[in-house]
Design an enzyme around this catalytic site. Structure first.
Site, PDB file in Angstrom:
ATOM      1  CD  GLU A   1      59.654  47.681  69.122  1.00  0.00           C
ATOM      2  OE1 GLU A   1      59.583  47.474  67.888  1.00  0.00           O
ATOM      3  OE2 GLU A   1      59.376  46.833  69.979  1.00  0.00           O
TER       4      GLU A   1
ATOM      5  CE1 TYR B   1      62.836  53.552  95.953  1.00  0.00           C
ATOM      6  CE2 TYR B   1      61.468  54.321  94.154  1.00  0.00           C
ATOM      7  CZ  TYR B   1      62.017  53.288  94.880  1.00  0.00           C
ATOM      8  OH  TYR B   1      61.759  51.987  94.522  1.00  0.00           O
TER       9      TYR B   1
END
Ligand SMILES: [Zn+2]
Ligand SMILES: [Zn+2]
Length: 445
Positions: free
Chosen positions: A421, A346
């Site tokens: 969340e 990468y």
């Protein structure tokens, strides 16, 4: 606060507000309000998607269930959808009613070979195949949240299609963590690189691409930087060959184990003595070392694998050259031989400077002012390839519950990685706001 000062402040504020030409901002204010309302309205659905994906994690290049979930959702929104890109990737195209530019939003879908501890009602018990071996699988990098947030952003933006000036490309990418089918050095390509090779930007070229990654940090706070942001990540493989023999008579052997120890130390001096660390931090890590079967036998070979990380192309090339030379010459001095292979995996993710500056007020509004400058991240990201193909911006969002210290939170890739969340609706708002403002912006970044 006393009343007089308060009114002076108020008057000044109003004057300032009126006197600054508000390019593109007011026209987008209504759309931003709509994003906020719509993202909130589907928050329960967003969390349900995240839990479903979390409970059914899939390794890179095997995201079949996740891709199906994404595909069905995008089709239900009326988007043009292409599937099977880079094996399991999905791309959705949303064409706004008005002409304009194109913006891409990217989420990655793959999980990791990590065993999730019991605890969550939606904890993973999934198994998967990783390079031919059965492993436990967990969404330990939060890609479940990225997928769910982008599905939600797609729903929000599809709902304002009539007001959108331009096109939004939703990229659901497989295998960001690498392929579970092919090892580094296999000559195969996967993830973002393969999606680009298969022409996703040739078919629809975005004028900018945005990506968001969750990590430990104050929940719902966004942090990012201009320029280099995540490291380049390269695979290093060193095979040291000596001459096998009796452990009691090393003079009749060439010892690849003692040689490997010298090579490992030598590689650290490549970073500390040769790399220009003012240009870029750098890391050379040896992560595996295998050699020998018995304590009284000097083996024939030792194999080591590792990773090289940098934030600058020049430093990266020099470290590759010096690592190779150091390993080969140390082996030679011991009468052994080192075969060194370095595979570029990468590139450094470089955030476009103009885009980074332009995005700040958009991010401020989407997060209610919770934006800060991020640190260099030691991890690597194949978002780098998208950001090489078109101006890109990769931002991070904190997901550590508010009653916990982010500095003590389990990092990405740990079995203890945990997501608050309540941040997800903010991430959805952030991605949708970046898209809407980029398309609608009069002050073009
Ligand atoms: Zn990861
Ligand atoms: Zn990740």
């Amino acid at each position: 606060m006393n009343f007089l000062r308060h009114s002076v402040g108020l008057v000044l504020g109003v004057v300032l507000f009126l006197s600054i030409p508000d390019e593109g901002k007011t026209e987008n204010a209504a759309l931003e309000a709509k994003i906020r309302e719509q993202a909130a309205a589907i928050e329960a659905k967003l969390i349900a998607w995240r839990r479903d994906i979390h409970q059914h994690p899939e390794l890179g290049d095997q995201e079949n269930r996740t891709a199906r979930l994404v595909t069905e959702h995008l089709r239900s929104l009326g988007l043009e959808v292409r599937t099977g890109i880079a094996r399991t990737g999905v791309v959705g195209i949303l064409k706004g009613a008005k002409p304009g530019r194109t913006v891409a939003l990217r989420a990655d879908m793959d999980a990791l070979p990590v065993k999730e501890p019991e605890g969550l009602s939606f904890a993973s018990h999934a198994k998967g195949q990783h390079w031919g071996k059965e492993v436990d699988v967990m969404h330990a990098c939060g890609h479940d949240t990225h997928t769910a947030m982008l599905m939600a952003a797609a729903e929000v933006l599809a709902g304002m299609k009539g007001d959108l000036p331009g096109t939004v490309q939703f990229i659901f990418q497989p295998a960001e963590e690498g392929s579970s089918l092919f090892a580094p050095g296999s000559g195969k390509t996967w993830g973002a690189k393969l999606m680009l090779q298969e022409g996703i930007f040739a078919q629809t070229k975005p004028d900018a691409v945005f990506g968001l990654h969750v990590m430990p940090g104050h929940s719902g706070e966004v942090f990012y930087r201009s320029g280099a942001t995540t490291a380049s990540g390269d695979f290093l493989d060193i095979m040291v060959t000596g001459k096998q023999g009796h452990g009691g008579m090393p003079w009749n052997t060439i010892d690849p184990i003692a040689t490997s120890a010298l090579i490992i130390s030598g590689l650290q001096t490549v970073v500390s003595r040769k790399a220009n660390l003012t240009l870029s931090p750098a890391v050379v890590t040896i992560g595996t070392i295998h050699g020998g079967e018995a304590g009284n036998v000097i083996p024939e070979t030792v194999q080591m694998t590792g990773t090289i990380r940098t934030y600058d192309q020049q430093v990266r090339e020099l470290i590759h050259r010096d690592s190779r030379m150091t390993a080969e010459k140390i082996a030679e001095s011991a009468g052994a031989k080192a075969d060194v292979s370095i595979v570029k995996i990468y590139d450094t993710t470089v955030n476009n400077e103009r885009l980074a500056e332009w995005a700040r007020p958009v991010l401020q509004r989407a997060t209610d002012g919770r934006v800060s400058r991020g640190p260099l991240v030691g991890a690597s990201e194949d978002f780098s390839f998208f950001a090489e193909a078109t101006p890109g911006l990769f931002i991070f969002m904190g997901i550590t519950p508010r009653d916990q210290d982010p500095a003590k939170a389990a990092p990405n890739h740990s079995p203890g990685f945990f997501v608050d969340e309540s941040a997800l609706v903010i991430g959805t708002r952030t991605m949708a706001s970046l898209a809407v403002n980029f398309l609608g912006s009069e002050s073009k970044p």
